[in-house]
Design an enzyme around this catalytic site. Structure first.
Site, PDB file in Angstrom:
ATOM      1  CB  ALA A  41      -0.919   0.010   1.212  1.00  0.00           C
ATOM      2  CB  VAL A  43       0.982   3.966   4.363  1.00  0.00           C
ATOM      3  CG1 VAL A  43       0.349   4.363   5.697  1.00  0.00           C
ATOM      4  CG2 VAL A  43       0.690   2.493   4.059  1.00  0.00           C
ATOM      5  CE1 TYR A 199      -7.289   7.739  25.497  1.00  0.00           C
ATOM      6  CE2 TYR A 199      -8.123   6.040  26.977  1.00  0.00           C
ATOM      7  CZ  TYR A 199      -7.497   6.408  25.802  1.00  0.00           C
ATOM      8  OH  TYR A 199      -7.084   5.432  24.922  1.00  0.00           O
ATOM      9  CE  LYS A 203      -9.963   7.169  22.419  1.00  0.00           C
ATOM     10  NZ  LYS A 203      -9.228   6.936  21.151  1.00  0.00           N
TER      11      LYS A 203
END
Length: 326
Positions: A41, A43, A199, A203
């Site tokens: 790939a 990237v 945090y 998430k």
């Protein structure tokens, strides 16, 4: 045993594919980029620092100089702190690439003291959610375009955490919902508990965002697969800081290496199993190793996910207008 810990499964050839990985110059993000490039790939390494990105790219080229057939890693200047900068980076990427097969939203600010960005957003929310939301929205036209190409297999992977299940919110309707301190006492705003809760909140936003992205893609008929996941506790300084100091030496011994942590994101991004069972994996939540699971009850709240998308759009629009960018 295959790379994903399954008897016959390996990362398939990625030649001709283009991937963009955020937070990619170090740790798990670097490993994801490395493995994709080793499979052919191109990237794009999303990172703020040119020096650190170029150092990481030089490391890749040096360590794999004898690999004849491989892709390449290219630096993309990307600061997720403000939508203004994210849009500029997205425009730069769009001017240089005519396809995008894989987007890995990996970058994250770990548990940190409370502070606001120049856009008056809590910094962890700005980086971990709003930045990735802005980037993904800006790149959606190219993702849709790529999806129309022969053999296309579009994946959007958002790295969350199992810690998302330790936080619950009832609504996401105003900017102040993004800026909550998760502390009732001003004196403890920067306590480890409050920092960790903030945090965990970001998430949770990752999980809700990934699920809503999938619902919207399905509604408009865009054949992409959006997945959020928990990679496990990866033994980097930032991740280990989520634990009390006394527990960190033990957690470091138990933590996963960046390569082990990268297994779930790489599975989500490349596995033929995902493409072959797309309906099962669309909008799904994965555990370490790529095991299908369920997000928390709050993470599966469709009403909350829609509220988050609307609030995110409104917030980005206000920031862009305030900076004279619209």
């Amino acid at each position: 045993m295959g790379f994903f810990g399954r008897p016959t499964l390996q990362i398939p050839d990625q030649t001709g594919k283009v991937a963009l990985v955020t937070g990619a110059n170090t740790g798990m993000g670097y490993t994801i980029s490395e493995q994709l490039a080793l499979k052919g790939a191109t990237v794009w390494m999303g990172a703020r620092s040119e020096a650190k990105a170029k150092e990481a790219i030089a490391r890749f080229n040096a360590e794999h100089k004898n690999v004849a057939k491989k892709g390449e890693i290219v630096w993309l200047k990307l600061d997720l702190t403000s939508p203004v900068d994210v849009i500029a980076s997205a425009k730069s990427f769009l001017s240089k690439s005519d396809r995008l097969d894989i987007l890995v939203n990996n970058a994250a600010r770990m548990a940190s003291p409370f502070e606001l960005t120049k856009d008056s957003l809590e910094t962890s929310v700005a980086i971990n959610h709003i930045g990735h939301f802005t980037l993904t929205e800006a790149l959606l036209p190219l993702l849709r375009q790529t999806a129309q190409l022969p053999g296309a297999d579009i994946r959007v992977v958002t790295v969350s955490s199992g810690l998302h299940s330790f936080i619950s919110v009832n609504n996401l309707s105003t900017k102040e919902d993004f800026n909550t301190t998760f502390s009732s006492n001003p004196a403890s705003v920067d306590s480890l508990i409050a920092q960790t809760k903030r945090y965990n909140f970001t998430k949770l936003l990752n999980v809700l965002f990934a699920a809503e992205l999938q619902r919207r893609a399905d509604q408009e008929g865009t054949p992409l697969v959006s997945i959020s996941l928990h990679p496990g506790v990866v033994g980097t300084g930032g991740a280990l800081d989520l634990f009390p100091a006394v527990a960190r030496p033990v957690m470091k011994l138990l933590a996963k290496s960046p390569l082990q942590g990268a297994i779930a994101p790489l599975f989500a991004a490349t596995s033929p199993e995902v493409r072959g069972n797309a309906e099962k994996y669309k909008g799904s939540y994965l555990l370490p190793g790529g095991k299908l699971s369920l997000a928390s009850e709050t993470g599966r709240n469709e009403k909350l996910a829609k509220e988050l998308w609307d609030l995110s759009e409104k917030t980005v629009k206000e920031i862009m207008e305030g900076n004279g960018s619209i």
